[in-house]
Scaffold this active site. Structure first.
Site, short mmCIF file in Angstrom:
data_model
loop_
_atom_site.label_atom_id
_atom_site.label_comp_id
_atom_site.label_asym_id
_atom_site.label_seq_id
_atom_site.Cartn_x
_atom_site.Cartn_y
_atom_site.Cartn_z
N SER A 14 1.43 -14.12 38.29
CA SER A 14 0.02 -13.77 38.50
C SER A 14 -0.89 -14.92 38.12
CB SER A 14 -0.33 -12.54 37.65
OG SER A 14 -0.34 -12.92 36.28
N GLY A 15 -0.34 -15.89 37.41
CA GLY A 15 -1.19 -16.97 36.90
C GLY A 15 -1.68 -16.66 35.49
N GLY A 16 -1.44 -15.43 35.03
CA GLY A 16 -1.78 -15.05 33.64
C GLY A 16 -0.81 -15.74 32.68
N VAL A 17 -1.15 -15.69 31.40
CA VAL A 17 -0.37 -16.44 30.42
C VAL A 17 1.10 -16.02 30.40
CG1 VAL A 17 -0.20 -17.09 27.99
CG2 VAL A 17 -2.42 -16.53 28.96
N ASP A 18 1.33 -14.71 30.32
CA ASP A 18 2.71 -14.24 30.13
C ASP A 18 3.59 -14.58 31.33
OD1 ASP A 18 1.62 -13.22 27.86
OD2 ASP A 18 1.49 -11.16 28.58
N CYS B 61 0.82 -1.20 0.00
CA CYS B 61 0.00 0.00 0.00
C CYS B 61 0.87 1.27 0.00
CB CYS B 61 -0.97 -0.03 1.19
SG CYS B 61 -2.32 1.11 0.96
N HIS C 164 -3.64 -5.17 0.70
CA HIS C 164 -3.09 -5.63 1.98
C HIS C 164 -3.12 -7.16 2.09
CE1 HIS C 164 -2.68 -1.72 3.95
NE2 HIS C 164 -3.73 -1.36 3.25
#
Ligand code: XMP
Length: 514
Positions: A223-227, A82, A169
């Site tokens: 924290s138990g979160g994914v990251d 583009c 695109h």
């Protein structure tokens, strides 16, 4: 580490991260840099290919983003998309002007399948167009290799020099065979072998962390979160018991979540981490008593996290490294990578505890997109329910309760949310909705149950789909499912006599309900 790399030069287009993700899906490592990046820096990186993104400007205007012409003489294949395509033509002697017909949306494009870029692509295919300007004349040495009804030059090429320009695109899914085109470019034209794979990422990351950390002590806020989960497991595979993970349970997690995190990462879990769970519920509730303003609640929860973490770190003693779960979009969005710098307004609880004494921060996931973090998580053997967890804000249920946070209200929202999630899963919708949860409004109203007057709370259900978390649409869940959720919540959760469904998109709303 020496790995083959493609560079995406960002001209401010809205799809810049998407371009990079698609290239990575071709198993080719790629990084985003602003168009302001010096060409010497690009040369030093020795990329196998270069991609110029779209952007909102007109390349023929004096103050529009541009790049050194030298880029096209490095002998490295370049693909312009583009704005990037127009700029390539403009800089190399072609002509770009306002298009007589503005093309927007899905458009039929006719491609020359003898071009290496369009190898295996249908002669007539659908692409996503979005442009005001168009290339009215190709630069010398280029030939036209695609057109549409309204756009005589939808793609142009100079194969001898490895230069390709596409007006549409290929990175958006509406371009039916866009992935094929990008694959053709990076794998066939640039000659990348496709060495970017999550199993080798994990292997290499473990080796390089081991080398860096040596016998040092490492601390991680889990924290138990994914990251943070993936970062912690990666570190533990690399340095074992030199790592200590601190998990602060602020009493604002979803139902049973604290125990679930402990079951996986605690002493009886598969990873045998040095795991410290701090049950800080009481002190959080005390601090939050009487506070109704959402930003103030966020601040209190964040600050309290730092205090708790600090106390634990003091007990552990001096550490050498602190782990952070920064991922690549954070790097790009904080303005360090690409051009379209959107400063993240959210952060995980407390952000970086700079009060803790440490030598250096390790960010093992800094190069990864979220889907790659998930793949790395699976590679490391982390259970799927954790790897595919939906986003959960650091301040937790504290910001899903309108008004004052009390233990009673936390119980209500936890129970209602658990029922909602259970029914969504039962209906087979859990993988089809980006984010869904129950929130507790601060509204009480009159109802009648078992011939008795009630005066109880209203629970709000929310379900949204979002691509980038900047905008979101409410999801149309079937009325049957909603009714089941409603009747279960009213019957099973004491203190609730009304259930509402939130239809608001973002904007004007936010995804959270705070
Ligand atoms: P909003 O409510 O701003 O949320 O539309 C966008 C996304 O961010 C999540 N969110 C947070 N995540 N810490 C986080 O880690 C936070 O403080 C925070 N606040 C919102 C939200 O769940 C949604 O996915």
């Amino acid at each position: 580490m020496d790995r083959e790399k493609v560079i995406v030069i960002d001209f401010g287009g809205q799809y810049n991260q998407l371009v990079a993700r698609r290239i990575r899906e071709c198993n080719v490592y790629c990084e985003i840099y602003s168009y302001k990046t010096d060409i010497e820096k690009i040369k030093e990186m020795q990329p196998k290919g270069i991609i110029l993104t779209g952007g909102p400007n007109s390349c023929y205007e004096a103050d529009s983003p541009t790049y050194s012409r030298e880029l096209f003489e490095l002998g490295i294949p370049v693909l312009g998309l583009c704005y990037g395509a127009q700029l390539m033509m403009f800089l190399l002697g072609g002509k770009v002007e306002k298009a007589p017909v503005r093309e927007y949306g899905k458009t039929e494009v006719f491609v020359d399948t003898s071009s290496q870029l369009f190898s295996d692509v249908e002669r007539e295919t659908i692409c996503w167009m979005s442009h005001f300007d168009y290339i009215s004349k190709v630069a010398p040495g280029f030939d036209i290799c695609a057109h549409t009804v309204d756009c005589p030059i939808a793609a142009a090429q100079n194969p001898t020099k490895g230069l390709y320009a596409i007006q549409f695109h290929p990175e958006v899914l509406h371009t039916k065979e866009g992935m094929k085109m990008l694959y053709n470019f990076v794998r066939n034209i640039c000659g990348c072998s496709g060495d970017w794979k999550m199993d080798s990422f994990v292997e290499n990351a473990i080796l390089s962390i081991r080398k860096k950390v040596g016998t040092g002590k490492v601390l991680c806020a889990l924290s138990g979160g994914v990251d943070s989960s993936v970062a912690a497991v990666l570190l533990s595979k690399a340095v074992g018991k030199q790592l200590t993970c601190v998990f602060v349970d602020h009493g604002l997690l979803r139902k049973n979540e604290g125990d679930e995190v402990e079951a996986v990462f605690g002493p009886d879990g598969p990873y045998q981490l040095n795991f410290i769970r701090v049950n800080a519920k009481d002190r959080y509730y005390k601090k939050l008593a009487g506070v109704t303003e959402p930003e103030k609640k966020r601040k209190i929860i964040g600050e309290e996290f730092i205090r708790v973490f600090e106390e634990e770190a003091e007990k552990i003693g001096a550490v050498d490294y602190l782990i952070q779960g920064t991922i690549y979009p954070d790097v790009v969005e904080s303005g360090l990578g690409g051009e379209s710098a959107v400063i993240k307004s959210h952060h995980n609880v407390g952000g970086l505890p700079d009060c803790v004494n440490f030598k250096e921060i390790i960010e093992p996931l800094r190069d990864l997109f979220k889907d790659e973090v998930r793949k790395a998580g699976l590679e490391l053997g982390i259970p799927e329910h954790l790897v595919f967890r939906q986003p959960f804000p650091g301040p937790g249920l504290g910001i899903r309760i309108i008004g004052e946070v009390t233990e009673e209200k936390v119980r209500i929202v936890q129970d209602a949310d658990a029922i909602y999630r259970e029914e969504i899963a039962k209906a087979g919708l859990d993988k089809m909705i980006g984010q869904y949860f129950a929130a507790l409004t601060n509204m009480r109203s009159v109802g009648v149950m078992g011939d008795e007057r009630t005066y109880d709370y209203a629970v709000a259900l929310r379900a949204v789909n979002t691509v980038d978390f900047m905008t979101a649409e409410a999801v149309g869940i079937s009325f049957d499912v909603l009714q089941t959720v409603m009747s279960r919540i009213i019957n099973e959760v004491k203190g609730v006599n009304r259930v509402l469904y939130d239809l608001t998109s973002k904007p004007p709303g936010t995804i959270e309900f705070e």
